[in-house]
Write an enzyme that holds these catalytic residues in place. Structure first.
Site, PDB file in Angstrom:
ATOM      1  N   HIS A  11       0.627  -0.943  -0.182  1.00 33.47           N
ATOM      2  CA  HIS A  11       0.353  -0.071   0.044  1.00 33.47           C
ATOM      3  C   HIS A  11       0.849   1.345  -0.359  1.00 33.47           C
ATOM      4  O   HIS A  11      -0.042   2.024  -0.680  1.00 33.47           O
ATOM      5  CB  HIS A  11      -1.219   0.139   1.306  1.00 33.47           C
ATOM      6  CG  HIS A  11      -1.632  -1.314   1.223  1.00 33.47           C
ATOM      7  ND1 HIS A  11      -1.447  -2.400   1.384  1.00 33.47           N
ATOM      8  CD2 HIS A  11      -3.019  -1.188   1.132  1.00 33.47           C
ATOM      9  CE1 HIS A  11      -2.816  -2.893   1.971  1.00 33.47           C
ATOM     10  NE2 HIS A  11      -3.628  -2.410   0.932  1.00 33.47           N
ATOM     11  N   GLU A  83       2.816  -1.301   7.384  1.00 33.68           N
ATOM     12  CA  GLU A  83       4.032  -1.737   6.774  1.00 33.68           C
ATOM     13  C   GLU A  83       5.489  -1.496   6.272  1.00 33.68           C
ATOM     14  O   GLU A  83       5.896  -1.676   6.720  1.00 33.68           O
ATOM     15  CB  GLU A  83       3.686  -1.309   4.724  1.00 33.68           C
ATOM     16  CG  GLU A  83       2.270  -2.295   4.523  1.00 33.68           C
ATOM     17  CD  GLU A  83       2.040  -1.657   3.316  1.00 33.68           C
ATOM     18  OE1 GLU A  83       1.829  -0.726   1.995  1.00 33.68           O
ATOM     19  OE2 GLU A  83       0.486  -2.658   2.790  1.00 33.68           O
ATOM     20  N   ARG A 171     -21.443  16.752  15.188  1.00 36.44           N
ATOM     21  CA  ARG A 171     -21.962  17.591  14.497  1.00 36.44           C
ATOM     22  C   ARG A 171     -23.056  17.310  13.110  1.00 36.44           C
ATOM     23  O   ARG A 171     -23.452  16.758  12.575  1.00 36.44           O
ATOM     24  CB  ARG A 171     -20.019  17.813  13.081  1.00 36.44           C
ATOM     25  CG  ARG A 171     -19.125  18.201  13.963  1.00 36.44           C
ATOM     26  CD  ARG A 171     -18.490  18.495  12.560  1.00 36.44           C
ATOM     27  NE  ARG A 171     -17.276  19.218  12.716  1.00 36.44           N
ATOM     28  CZ  ARG A 171     -16.035  18.499  13.178  1.00 36.44           C
ATOM     29  NH1 ARG A 171     -15.519  17.931  13.314  1.00 36.44           N
ATOM     30  NH2 ARG A 171     -15.702  20.290  13.513  1.00 36.44           N
ATOM     31  N   ARG A 226     -14.772  23.821  18.917  1.00 34.43           N
ATOM     32  CA  ARG A 226     -16.164  22.532  19.213  1.00 34.43           C
ATOM     33  C   ARG A 226     -16.708  23.540  20.729  1.00 34.43           C
ATOM     34  O   ARG A 226     -18.532  23.969  20.083  1.00 34.43           O
ATOM     35  CB  ARG A 226     -15.741  21.664  19.178  1.00 34.43           C
ATOM     36  CG  ARG A 226     -15.133  21.035  18.369  1.00 34.43           C
ATOM     37  CD  ARG A 226     -15.840  21.059  16.955  1.00 34.43           C
ATOM     38  NE  ARG A 226     -17.841  20.161  17.268  1.00 34.43           N
ATOM     39  CZ  ARG A 226     -18.097  19.389  17.519  1.00 34.43           C
ATOM     40  NH1 ARG A 226     -17.141  18.234  16.953  1.00 34.43           N
ATOM     41  NH2 ARG A 226     -19.035  18.872  17.176  1.00 34.43           N
TER      42      ARG A 226
HETATM   43  N1  URA Z   1      -9.797  16.879  12.479  1.00 34.75           N
HETATM   44  C1  URA Z   1     -11.248  16.120  13.135  1.00 34.75           C
HETATM   45  O1  URA Z   1     -11.607  14.814  13.006  1.00 34.75           O
HETATM   46  N2  URA Z   1     -12.501  16.707  13.888  1.00 34.75           N
HETATM   47  C2  URA Z   1     -12.183  18.604  14.151  1.00 34.75           C
HETATM   48  O2  URA Z   1     -12.518  18.125  14.899  1.00 34.75           O
HETATM   49  C3  URA Z   1     -10.935  19.498  13.326  1.00 34.75           C
HETATM   50  C4  URA Z   1     -10.120  18.243  12.959  1.00 34.75           C
END
Ligand code: URA
Length: 262
Positions: A11, A83, A171, A226
């Protein structure tokens, strides 16, 4: 003289004789970050790209280091570790991006993962869910020492590794906006359990390395806050990129000294 493995790995498209003896690998997710990371080192040369795995050899003084992208998520990360282990890599450092769920952590700050919540499936193909996903103490301490030495704002704690960017990280700005009931309130719950951040690779990296008796650490730059917004902030990418590369370069020098004096 140890015999070099000239077999090209399926890969990643690399063989041991291309690694110049490298035992350290720096692993960003994004192939586009391989060259910018390698450029922070004393010198580098590109190796090429196969699928999502782009690679280069960078040097700290005369010490060779492989920089290779893993692509997004746990399956491609586990393949990378499998790998790379076969061609002589012993120390794996993820250099990723992440979204924080704690209000005291700022955009551009750096998070070092002591351990990871296994909200993904790949690592369960290697060890049962009861088995903890933890980083190497010496490699992780080297990252912490490097970040302190460089004065970069850094937080150390537990990371949640999810198999999805949208529902698993609760989200609602996805295509449909629908999130399964099982994830409703999950961000608040992880926050109350003092989890610092979400990303998608650390748990698999920690588990596969641990069961293979290899060493892993994970360092991520915060590109989403967030508690304020679900948006990913592209304008902090360059700051994060530079910070991660500098910490990794210093940490490898610290770790080398630690390993040599053991
Ligand atoms: N990567 C993620 O998985 N989540 C985020 O909020 C930002 C980058």
């Amino acid at each position: 003289m140890p015999v070099k493995n000239t077999e090209v790995q399926y890969h990643i498209g690399l063989s041991q004789d291309q690694l110049c003896g490298a035992r350290y690998a720096l692993l960003p997710g994004d192939p586009g970050r391989v060259t910018p990371i390698a450029k922070v080192f004393d010198r580098h040369h590109e190796l090429g790209q196969h699928r999502e795995y782009r690679s280069a050899i960078a040097y700290v003084d005369r010490l060779p280091i492989l920089v290779m992208s893993t692509g997004i998520g746990s399956p491609s990360t586990a393949i990378a570790v499998e790998e790379l282990a076969r061609i002589g890599i012993q120390y794996f450092i993820r250099l990723g991006t992440t979204g924080t769920i704690q209000p005291q952590i700022n955009l551009g700050d750096v998070i070092i993962s002591e351990a990871a919540v296994r909200l993904e499936g790949t690592s369960q193909h290697y060890a049962p869910l009861e088995y903890p996903a933890t980083g190497s103490i010496t490699l992780t301490n080297s990252l912490c020492d490097a970040a302190r030495r460089l004065g970069i704002p850094t937080h150390v704690g537990i990371t949640c590794s999810s198999d999805s960017f949208w529902p698993g990280q609760e989200r609602y700005d996805s295509f449909t906006g629908y999130v399964l009931r099982r994830f409703h309130g999950s961000v608040e719950e992880w926050r109350r359990l003092r989890v610092l951040n979400f990303e998608m690779e650390t748990a698999a990296l920690f588990i596969v390395c641990r069961v293979f008796a290899l060493e892993a650490a994970s360092l991520c730059g915060v590109i989403a806050q967030r508690t304020e917004s679900e948006a990913v902030r592209k304008d902090v990418y360059d700051i994060v990129q530079e910070r991660l590369s500098k910490i990794a370069k210093t940490a490898i020098s610290i770790h080398q000294t630690t390993v040599e004096t053991r």
